[in-house]
Design an enzyme around this catalytic site. Sequence first.
Site, PDB file in Angstrom:
ATOM      1  CD  GLU A  35      -3.232  -6.155   3.159  1.00  0.00           C
ATOM      2  OE1 GLU A  35      -4.137  -5.482   3.701  1.00  0.00           O
ATOM      3  OE2 GLU A  35      -2.021  -5.877   3.241  1.00  0.00           O
ATOM      4  CD  GLU A  89      -3.114  -1.170   2.053  1.00  0.00           C
ATOM      5  OE1 GLU A  89      -3.202  -0.255   2.881  1.00  0.00           O
ATOM      6  OE2 GLU A  89      -3.973  -2.080   1.937  1.00  0.00           O
TER       7      GLU A  89
HETATM    8  O1  AHR Z   1      -4.742  -6.180   7.145  1.00  0.00           O
HETATM    9  C1  AHR Z   1      -4.640  -5.028   7.895  1.00  0.00           C
HETATM   10  C2  AHR Z   1      -4.049  -3.856   7.129  1.00  0.00           C
HETATM   11  O2  AHR Z   1      -4.885  -3.509   6.077  1.00  0.00           O
HETATM   12  C3  AHR Z   1      -2.723  -4.094   6.450  1.00  0.00           C
HETATM   13  O3  AHR Z   1      -1.647  -3.943   7.316  1.00  0.00           O
HETATM   14  C4  AHR Z   1      -2.700  -3.034   5.397  1.00  0.00           C
HETATM   15  O4  AHR Z   1      -1.932  -3.402   4.289  1.00  0.00           O
HETATM   16  C5  AHR Z   1      -4.161  -2.842   5.054  1.00  0.00           C
HETATM   17  O5  AHR Z   1      -4.509  -1.520   5.046  1.00  0.00           O
END
Ligand code: AHR
Length: 546
Positions: free
Chosen positions: A350, A216
Amino acid sequence: MRSSFVPASCRNALSANAAPSLLRASILLLAMVASAATSPKLAGQTLQLSVDASQPGPKINRNIFGQFAEHLGHGIYEGVWVGPDSNIPNTRGIRSDVVSALKGIKVPNVRWPGGCFADEYHWRKGIGPQRFTTLNPNWGGVIEPNSFGTHEFMDFLDQIGAEAYVSINVGSGTPQEAAEWLEYLTTAQPTTLAKERGANGHPAPYQVAYLGIGNESWDCGGNMSPDYYLSQLKMYSRFVRNFNPAQQEKQQMLKIAVGPGGAEPRWTAWTETIMKASQNHTWSWDINGLSMHSYTVGHWPPSFASTGFGETEYAQILKYTLEMEDLVTKYSAIMDQYDPQKKVALVVDEWGAWYTPLPGTNPGFLVQQNSLRDAVLAALNLNIFARHAERVRMANIAQMINVLQAMILTDNAKMVLTPTYYIYKMYLPFQDATFVPVKFDAGTYTHGEIRLPRVDAVAAKDTAGKLWLAITNVDPNQPAEIEVTLAGVTPKSAAGETLTAPKVDSINTFDSPNTVVPKPVTAKVDGGKVSVNLTPKSVTVISIEQ
Ligand code: AHR
């Protein structure tokens, strides 16, 4: 290649939801009487599915069943690592019950150490006999003991039989730091770093299958512009090498760039910047994957509870989760423009449900329960990834243990498997299976203003050639009778398992771990067709013997 997933026009009594409430109540009453007095067939109508096993599609890469484990709350500490001196049974500090459970779902890869944590992680603090005590400013500001570091992660992977997906620090690290980490991990030559690795207990080089270059980077990873990130990407891609002799040819480490995080226009620009550059890359750098993050959250900050909810929240969350289809379609289309041969994978590293923290827990630990709703949500997303198997070749649910949509919850020595865990178990035959097209009229499940496809289905032939069908009945009130017509296969018998529970928010707890567990389901084979009755709010996986 994609199967049809088109909601039909609403056709049952519940479509009268817009009608005045008295009329609606009468219609509902009539519908309930009809349902009680007749067979499930009349209540639900028979839905036709046609599976064409003579038209095999792409491989469903087993990596779409990947996991994500960040140093966050009890995801690593207590969830995986208890230390060798713990009373909780463990092997070299890694808890044995968790290892055994994870082996049961054949985890293909684990993304580690973050997440946002990765961009503040300095690997040297987590090796050797003396560990640095640092902080975890992203997640509750707690102490990070660094007792789970490089060697412990690789040992954990070895114990569960998974591959390493290492996220390197681009936000607050340097190409040199990351390059040295990979040399430490992978070189077989007697360099100072290799000797240090040996002195720390592992003379042989490790394999690192996947490398995430930042996390991110448009936000917690450094708030970079697309062009700034691109220049970083080129440097890290060039200098962070895998030296393992076994990973120089086909087994080479795949590099994954940061990609979009939602549907907003800024992520279109980001994706185009990276993909355009990748199309024109020189010999000195390249990427094999572009990551995408998308949580089922509704709106930020998360406002949905993970327990104690009703049908409205069930329907709302499933509506949000189906937006994954639009996102995958959108970014696949952009990638197609620059990479029509699909060399670069879309890596959804994610994803999952993000609810409000459980009352009484540290809000920075992202602790939530996991209900039947999450099982349905997981199945719907895995189906989307399978339908996009040509482009989506890896996905990592967030997160593996004790954080967000977890497979496993622990409380000291106690452990419970979540409904989501059981979806991963039921979907095992889909790992590396060949996608088989399914055509069906999904029907419509209506709740208030929300209209969702009532049924979803995917099919695949496993590595041994057996045909499998996964069908989700989204409707929490009506069973669905399914009749499957098969081309290219003459069915002899069919059997499988179904996952459902009394309520949409049913959960497994340490005291009642078997509320949401798969149960055998029978399917009838007659005249070359397979019939199966799906209970409301259920996920069913059946195999078809020929
Ligand atoms: O999964 C939790 C968080 O969500 C991670 O650290 C980040 O990459 C995302 O914003």
